[in-house]
Design an enzyme around this catalytic site. Structure first.
Site, PDB file in Angstrom:
ATOM      1  N   ASP A 162      47.870  31.347  37.532  1.00 56.87           N
ATOM      2  CA  ASP A 162      47.143  32.416  36.834  1.00 56.87           C
ATOM      3  C   ASP A 162      47.308  33.710  37.632  1.00 56.87           C
ATOM      4  O   ASP A 162      46.747  33.861  38.710  1.00 56.87           O
ATOM      5  CB  ASP A 162      45.658  32.024  36.734  1.00 56.87           C
ATOM      6  CG  ASP A 162      44.825  33.041  35.945  1.00 56.87           C
ATOM      7  OD1 ASP A 162      45.338  34.123  35.618  1.00 56.87           O
ATOM      8  OD2 ASP A 162      43.656  32.721  35.654  1.00 56.87           O
ATOM      9  N   SER A 199      37.568  33.111  31.908  1.00 54.69           N
ATOM     10  CA  SER A 199      38.040  34.481  31.753  1.00 54.69           C
ATOM     11  C   SER A 199      36.844  35.417  31.521  1.00 54.69           C
ATOM     12  O   SER A 199      35.909  35.401  32.329  1.00 54.69           O
ATOM     13  CB  SER A 199      39.052  34.550  30.605  1.00 54.69           C
ATOM     14  OG  SER A 199      39.771  35.746  30.643  1.00 54.69           O
ATOM     15  N   HIS A 255      47.081  31.806  33.053  1.00 57.50           N
ATOM     16  CA  HIS A 255      45.670  32.053  32.750  1.00 57.50           C
ATOM     17  C   HIS A 255      45.193  31.203  31.571  1.00 57.50           C
ATOM     18  O   HIS A 255      44.068  30.706  31.555  1.00 57.50           O
ATOM     19  CB  HIS A 255      45.479  33.541  32.445  1.00 57.50           C
ATOM     20  CG  HIS A 255      44.055  33.927  32.188  1.00 57.50           C
ATOM     21  ND1 HIS A 255      43.067  33.774  33.137  1.00 57.50           N
ATOM     22  CD2 HIS A 255      43.442  34.446  31.091  1.00 57.50           C
ATOM     23  CE1 HIS A 255      41.913  34.187  32.632  1.00 57.50           C
ATOM     24  NE2 HIS A 255      42.115  34.596  31.396  1.00 57.50           N
TER      25      HIS A 255
END
Lengths: 393, 393
Positions: free
Chosen positions: A330, A164, A363
């Site tokens: 995601d 991320s 995610h």
């Protein structure tokens, strides 16, 4: 504001400050010139290390944390008492094996776990910076990490790893300090933040700043905490970290203990009470202004824009080996974002492998014990270690 | 609270009340027994009609509006001055042709445009209901519409049409009053609200109730308006009405007029200023407590649960013709939700067609001038009108 609240506020500020010494802190001896042009002196970088640096200084791995992560990657968290946020991935016998590698993880610039951020004291005023801290970017975060790595006497990193926002830092490391990075593992990330992601961040920031206890950013000085606003911000963000199928499987339309709907606004549904809990517990460990700064850093990230609009130029003549990982469910950083990174790396003739992992965990999968992620990381790290001439585990 | 704000609040409450007479209002002569068991007396239903009822009383079309819609489907909106929210679909020569059909659209129970809702005066106290209004459900909204249709002297509806929450009402009409509905057109909707959608609604409600100006729901009495909280709720919701590709195309990472990033928290990106505007303009036309009530009604909607857990049972022996429509880029009510409706209708041996429309406009597509939606609606309505024996346009 009631006395109990003031006491609580003071108690928490103290607790947060008291926590910093539990991490090591590097005081940078030179000011950082930030991407904005501002010059920031007296920068502190709070960090943890695990394992030992070998004699060749060739086994250092830098872990970069995500938006609300911190340096406590593989030790019990001093505030929450929970295991390190990536203890599935980092530790003895783990893919990033602390018996083999010297693992470094630092709190990002702008953060709130000991590294200089908006809650830190401004040496010029003796009060917390608040919004007087200049804005920081992903590149600034990486500059602070590079200074820390220097401070630790390490020139070359065997690997830089993160998911991320951590993945954004990995990409920035490869772009800005490619000659210092042997292997790079950006997970569930993007070379630029999308319009939809900026939109969700802006909602979060508006939720924080709408809270009167935010006090135009001066809440620490004024003894307040914008709890409600920050909790709402976290709730909205948290939805984006999961996937619709996972929410459906985990919660569906299940009601709380009560057998029936209450025909009121209590948390009838399990998903509601889960979200409320996520919001409330986040407030206990995170600073609201840091949330503004760090989300803004992500929004500003656009690696191609920094290289004449051509992402491949960011990786020109790169000797780094890359492994790019995405997750099928995601929707915050969809596989397409990873594909754009891979295309650019291919165009730059870089050494890159790409794995899209099938999972319904959204995610958040990068933080979870997803066997294919563990296996992919182990495979990539072991293979890179062989190429680097490091002894086997 | 400043005087200017108080004045503005009073002005707006007055404006909203003054607006109600611009719509027709039916005063129901019998109390409604709500799904919760509560009995609600003195119910008002504000509505608009367009076109004329034919002698056979066979050409009535009921339009059901979505979460933040209202009865002004095909006339200039008295508050915003904008065209009716579905003027692409309803009007002279439009698919739902007001020269051919007698079109009825009413504000939902719990709404804030003249129908009884939390901002209405509670006859028992002479003050706005606030949270003293019992919770209403989609079935209650439909019961109020049915009472209105009775009041208008109409037994059978030629068609019931609506998107999103309007589509939920269409399904509820078909399930609860199927013998009164010749044709049903549920668009971009679901037979139950998903966990993710409940989650987004809960974020919105938390944003509203976190605003101190919400005053535990008593803001109207206390001369306040929870503007900031409601604006944040709208911003979060608005993202879910669009699609990532549409946001990318429309805004991408485009900056505002300023050529460069400001390294601050102003709306640097166009998407930010767009969202802020959406939030602020919503507050001018919508009541915060209504937002709580109507989102809750959607969350509670689960048509299968009302029929022993088997959705097909909701449509048993249905003589209604259905056309179910979904949009490829709608992630709030994805095509899968429509498919579940279609499967249930098939299992109930109902007459159903299903159209998935390719568009990047997301959930909002049902409100927009999407040629395939216009054509599908026209085709379905014209064909149903022939089957009903109505004269051609």
């Amino acid at each position: 504001m009631g006395e109990a609240t003031i006491e609580r506020t003071v108690h928490e500020t103290a607790r947060r400050e008291a926590d910093a010494p539990r991490s090591l802190v590097a005081r940078l001896d030179r000011p950082l010139t930030l991407e904005s042009g501002a010059v920031l002196g007296g920068v502190r970088v709070a960090y943890q290390t695990y394992g030992a640096l070998n004699a060749e200084r060739s086994n250092a791995v830098l872990i970069c944390h995500a938006l609300t992560g911190d340096q406590h990657v593989a030790n019990v968290h001093p505030v929450t008492g929970k295991p390190g946020w990536w203890s599935t991935m980092v530790g003895p016998g783990r893919p990033i094996d602390t018996e083999r590698f010297f693992v470094i993880c630092s709190n990002v610039l702008g953060g709130c776990m000991g590294t200089t951020g908006p809650a830190s004291l401004n040496p010029e005023t003796g009060e917390p910076y608040g919004l007087d801290l200049p804005l920081v970017t992903i590149r600034d975060m990486v500059a602070a990490q590079a200074a820390l790595v220097d401070h630790l006497g390490v020139r070359d990193l065997f690997a830089v790893v993160g998911g991320s926002m951590g993945g954004m830092q990995v990409l920035e490391w490869a772009a800005s300090h490619g000659d210092r990075v042997f292997a790079a593992l950006p997970i569930a990330t993007a070379a630029k933040h999308s319009a939809q992601n900026i939109a969700f961040h802006e909602v979060g920031r508006q939720a924080v700043t709408a809270d009167p206890d935010w006090r135009e950013g001066r809440y620490l000085v004024e003894g307040a905490i914008p709890r409600k606003g920050l909790a709402v911000a976290r709730m909205a963000a948290h939805i984006t970290y999961l996937s619709e199928p996972a929410l459906q499987t985990k919660f569906g339309r299940n009601l709380q203990d009560r057998a029936a709907r209450t025909f009121g606004f209590d948390a009838d549904f399990q998903i509601e009470s889960y979200l409320r809990h996520q919001g409330q517990s986040f407030v206990e460990r995170f600073d609201a202004n840091s949330y503004l700064y760090v989300t803004r850093a992500m929004d500003y990230f656009d690696l191609a824009a920094d290289h004449g609009g051509v992402l491949a130029k960011a990786f020109q003549r790169s000797k780094t080996r890359f492994c790019v990982v995405s997750f099928t469910s995601d929707w915050l950083f969809p596989t397409e974002d990873s594909r754009q990174i891979v295309h650019a790396l291919n165009a730059a003739a870089a050494n890159v492998s790409f794995v899209e992992i099938e999972t319904d965990k959204g995610h958040d999968a990068f933080l979870l014990d997803v066997p294919e992620l563990i296996a992919t990381t182990k495979g990539f790290i072991d293979s890179a270690a062989r190429a680097r001439g490091l002894p086997p585990a």
